[in-house]
Design a protein around this motif. Structure first.
Motif, PDB file in Angstrom:
ATOM      1  N   ARG A   1       0.816  -1.228   0.000  1.00 20.92           N
ATOM      2  CA  ARG A   1       0.000   0.000   0.000  1.00 20.92           C
ATOM      3  C   ARG A   1       0.841   1.265   0.000  1.00 20.92           C
ATOM      4  N   VAL A   2       1.991   1.211   0.592  1.00 20.24           N
ATOM      5  CA  VAL A   2       2.829   2.406   0.712  1.00 20.24           C
ATOM      6  C   VAL A   2       3.975   2.304  -0.291  1.00 20.24           C
ATOM      7  N   ARG A   3       3.968   3.198  -1.268  1.00 17.80           N
ATOM      8  CA  ARG A   3       5.014   3.185  -2.293  1.00 17.80           C
ATOM      9  C   ARG A   3       5.683   4.567  -2.318  1.00 17.80           C
ATOM     10  N   GLU A   4       6.283   4.948  -1.237  1.00 20.72           N
ATOM     11  CA  GLU A   4       6.900   6.265  -1.147  1.00 20.72           C
ATOM     12  C   GLU A   4       8.408   6.123  -1.025  1.00 20.72           C
ATOM     13  N   GLU A   5       9.084   7.207  -1.299  1.00 16.35           N
ATOM     14  CA  GLU A   5      10.548   7.237  -1.192  1.00 16.35           C
ATOM     15  C   GLU A   5      10.985   6.986   0.250  1.00 16.35           C
ATOM     16  N   SER A   6      10.210   7.478   1.215  1.00 17.68           N
ATOM     17  CA  SER A   6      10.578   7.304   2.621  1.00 17.68           C
ATOM     18  C   SER A   6      10.572   5.825   3.011  1.00 17.68           C
ATOM     19  N   VAL A   7       9.663   5.050   2.417  1.00 19.99           N
ATOM     20  CA  VAL A   7       9.611   3.618   2.713  1.00 19.99           C
ATOM     21  C   VAL A   7      10.858   2.936   2.156  1.00 19.99           C
ATOM     22  N   ARG A   8      11.240   3.288   0.935  1.00 15.10           N
ATOM     23  CA  ARG A   8      12.462   2.718   0.356  1.00 15.10           C
ATOM     24  C   ARG A   8      13.680   3.083   1.197  1.00 15.10           C
ATOM     25  N   ASP A   9      13.699   4.336   1.659  1.00 14.87           N
ATOM     26  CA  ASP A   9      14.803   4.772   2.521  1.00 14.87           C
ATOM     27  C   ASP A   9      14.809   3.982   3.816  1.00 14.87           C
ATOM     28  N   PHE A  10      13.618   3.740   4.389  1.00 15.05           N
ATOM     29  CA  PHE A  10      13.511   2.951   5.618  1.00 15.05           C
ATOM     30  C   PHE A  10      14.102   1.565   5.418  1.00 15.05           C
ATOM     31  N   PHE A  11      13.697   0.893   4.345  1.00 15.55           N
ATOM     32  CA  PHE A  11      14.195  -0.455   4.089  1.00 15.55           C
ATOM     33  C   PHE A  11      15.688  -0.454   3.811  1.00 15.55           C
ATOM     34  N   LYS A  12      16.124   0.502   3.047  1.00 11.76           N
ATOM     35  CA  LYS A  12      17.543   0.548   2.665  1.00 11.76           C
ATOM     36  C   LYS A  12      18.449   0.815   3.866  1.00 11.76           C
ATOM     37  N   ASN A  13      18.044   1.725   4.722  1.00 10.02           N
ATOM     38  CA  ASN A  13      18.932   2.163   5.798  1.00 10.02           C
ATOM     39  C   ASN A  13      18.605   1.611   7.181  1.00 10.02           C
ATOM     40  N   HIS A  14      17.345   1.548   7.519  1.00 12.28           N
ATOM     41  CA  HIS A  14      16.983   1.282   8.904  1.00 12.28           C
ATOM     42  C   HIS A  14      16.603  -0.164   9.197  1.00 12.28           C
ATOM     43  N   LEU A  15      15.927  -0.810   8.296  1.00 14.37           N
ATOM     44  CA  LEU A  15      15.463  -2.167   8.566  1.00 14.37           C
ATOM     45  C   LEU A  15      16.631  -3.125   8.766  1.00 14.37           C
ATOM     46  N   ALA A  16      17.606  -3.064   7.882  1.00 15.80           N
ATOM     47  CA  ALA A  16      18.770  -3.956   8.008  1.00 15.80           C
ATOM     48  C   ALA A  16      19.538  -3.660   9.292  1.00 15.80           C
ATOM     49  N   ALA A  17      19.702  -2.375   9.605  1.00 16.69           N
ATOM     50  CA  ALA A  17      20.425  -2.004  10.831  1.00 16.69           C
ATOM     51  C   ALA A  17      19.674  -2.474  12.067  1.00 16.69           C
ATOM     52  N   SER A  18      18.345  -2.353  12.048  1.00 15.90           N
ATOM     53  CA  SER A  18      17.539  -2.800  13.185  1.00 15.90           C
ATOM     54  C   SER A  18      17.629  -4.310  13.355  1.00 15.90           C
ATOM     55  N   PHE A  19      17.569  -5.028  12.250  1.00 16.84           N
ATOM     56  CA  PHE A  19      17.654  -6.481  12.327  1.00 16.84           C
ATOM     57  C   PHE A  19      19.030  -6.923  12.814  1.00 16.84           C
ATOM     58  N   ASN A  20      20.091  -6.253  12.357  1.00 14.49           N
ATOM     59  CA  ASN A  20      21.437  -6.569  12.851  1.00 14.49           C
ATOM     60  C   ASN A  20      21.550  -6.300  14.349  1.00 14.49           C
ATOM     61  N   ALA A  21      20.938  -5.213  14.804  1.00 16.84           N
ATOM     62  CA  ALA A  21      20.952  -4.910  16.242  1.00 16.84           C
ATOM     63  C   ALA A  21      20.218  -6.003  17.017  1.00 16.84           C
ATOM     64  N   TYR A  22      19.093  -6.465  16.486  1.00 16.15           N
ATOM     65  CA  TYR A  22      18.356  -7.561  17.125  1.00 16.15           C
ATOM     66  C   TYR A  22      19.230  -8.815  17.221  1.00 16.15           C
ATOM     67  N   LEU A  23      19.913  -9.168  16.126  1.00 23.02           N
ATOM     68  CA  LEU A  23      20.763 -10.365  16.131  1.00 23.02           C
ATOM     69  C   LEU A  23      21.897 -10.244  17.144  1.00 23.02           C
ATOM     70  N   LYS A  24      22.497  -9.062  17.240  1.00 26.61           N
ATOM     71  CA  LYS A  24      23.575  -8.858  18.209  1.00 26.61           C
ATOM     72  C   LYS A  24      23.044  -8.953  19.636  1.00 26.61           C
ATOM     73  N   THR A  25      21.866  -8.370  19.880  1.00 24.49           N
ATOM     74  CA  THR A  25      21.260  -8.418  21.210  1.00 24.49           C
ATOM     75  C   THR A  25      20.937  -9.856  21.588  1.00 24.49           C
ATOM     76  N   ARG A  26      20.377 -10.611  20.647  1.00 28.17           N
ATOM     77  CA  ARG A  26      20.050 -12.015  20.912  1.00 28.17           C
ATOM     78  C   ARG A  26      21.309 -12.817  21.210  1.00 28.17           C
ATOM     79  N   GLU A  27      22.371 -12.577  20.458  1.00 28.63           N
ATOM     80  CA  GLU A  27      23.625 -13.289  20.698  1.00 28.63           C
ATOM     81  C   GLU A  27      24.200 -12.937  22.078  1.00 28.63           C
ATOM     82  N   GLU A  28      24.126 -11.664  22.452  1.00 31.64           N
ATOM     83  CA  GLU A  28      24.611 -11.238  23.763  1.00 31.64           C
ATOM     84  C   GLU A  28      23.780 -11.878  24.876  1.00 31.64           C
ATOM     85  N   PHE A  29      22.460 -11.920  24.711  1.00 31.53           N
ATOM     86  CA  PHE A  29      21.606 -12.573  25.693  1.00 31.53           C
ATOM     87  C   PHE A  29      21.973 -14.048  25.832  1.00 31.53           C
ATOM     88  N   ASP A  30      22.142 -14.732  24.684  1.00 34.33           N
ATOM     89  CA  ASP A  30      22.514 -16.147  24.722  1.00 34.33           C
ATOM     90  C   ASP A  30      23.832 -16.353  25.456  1.00 34.33           C
TER      91      ASP A  30
END
Length: 178
Positions: A96-125
């Protein structure tokens, strides 16, 4: 997750300098692993990626990079096997959302957020594993600090019949003699 480096020297480096396994996609949608010189299916490609290897998929006729389309196809195949990767509501929002801001979100923030989640999970483990190791060593530490602590642990875990003696005033052997 850290990327694994290829030891064979056959994989080409990408822009970031890490080695990337090249896969060729043929017109019949067959995927050819140029390193092992064998065909792979989507499930095997998913396994390669899960093992930490980066891949680049090149169309054999045009030479075009089709990595993104093939990885989306891998996710689709996982969905078909009821291994849900993306929630339905998220897919609706994405379409539904086809805006430049969404592409920017996926390009810059989603991957960084997921990497942060993986690092946090590894630290917890790692911390949880350390706590388990400390708990396993705890009886020896308590015995050093409080003489007789090992006997108390045996009582609490049911390894000794001391509680029976304390509560009934009789030893187990006394009851068996009667």
């Amino acid at each position: 997750m850290p990327r694994k480096k290829k030891q064979t020297g056959k994989a080409a480096p990408d822009e970031s300098g890490s080695d990337v396994l090249t896969i060729k996609r043929y017109g019949n949608r067959r995927l050819y692993n140029t390193e092992t010189k064998s065909y792979v299916n989507y499930g095997e490609l998913a396994g390669i990626v899960r093992d930490g290897h980066d891949v680049r998929v090149i169309d054999s006729t045009s030479g075009e990079d089709v990595t993104k389309a093939v990885l989306i196809q891998v996710i689709l195949e996982e969905e078909k096997k009821n291994k849900t990767v993306l929630p339905t509501e998220f897919l609706f929002q994405l379409l539904r959302v086809r805006e430049e801001s969404v592409r920017d979100f996926f390009k810059n923030h989603l991957a960084a957020s997921f990497n942060a989640y993986l690092k946090t999970r590894e630290e917890f483990d790692n911390r949880f594993r350390a706590m388990l190791e400390m708990a396993a060593a705890a009886p020896q530490m308590w015995e050093k600090l409080i003489p007789g602590a090992e006997g108390m642990r045996e009582v609490l875990t049911g390894k000794k019949e001391v509680m029976r003696e304390v509560l009934t005033g009789k030893k187990k052997d006394d009851e068996e003699e009667k």
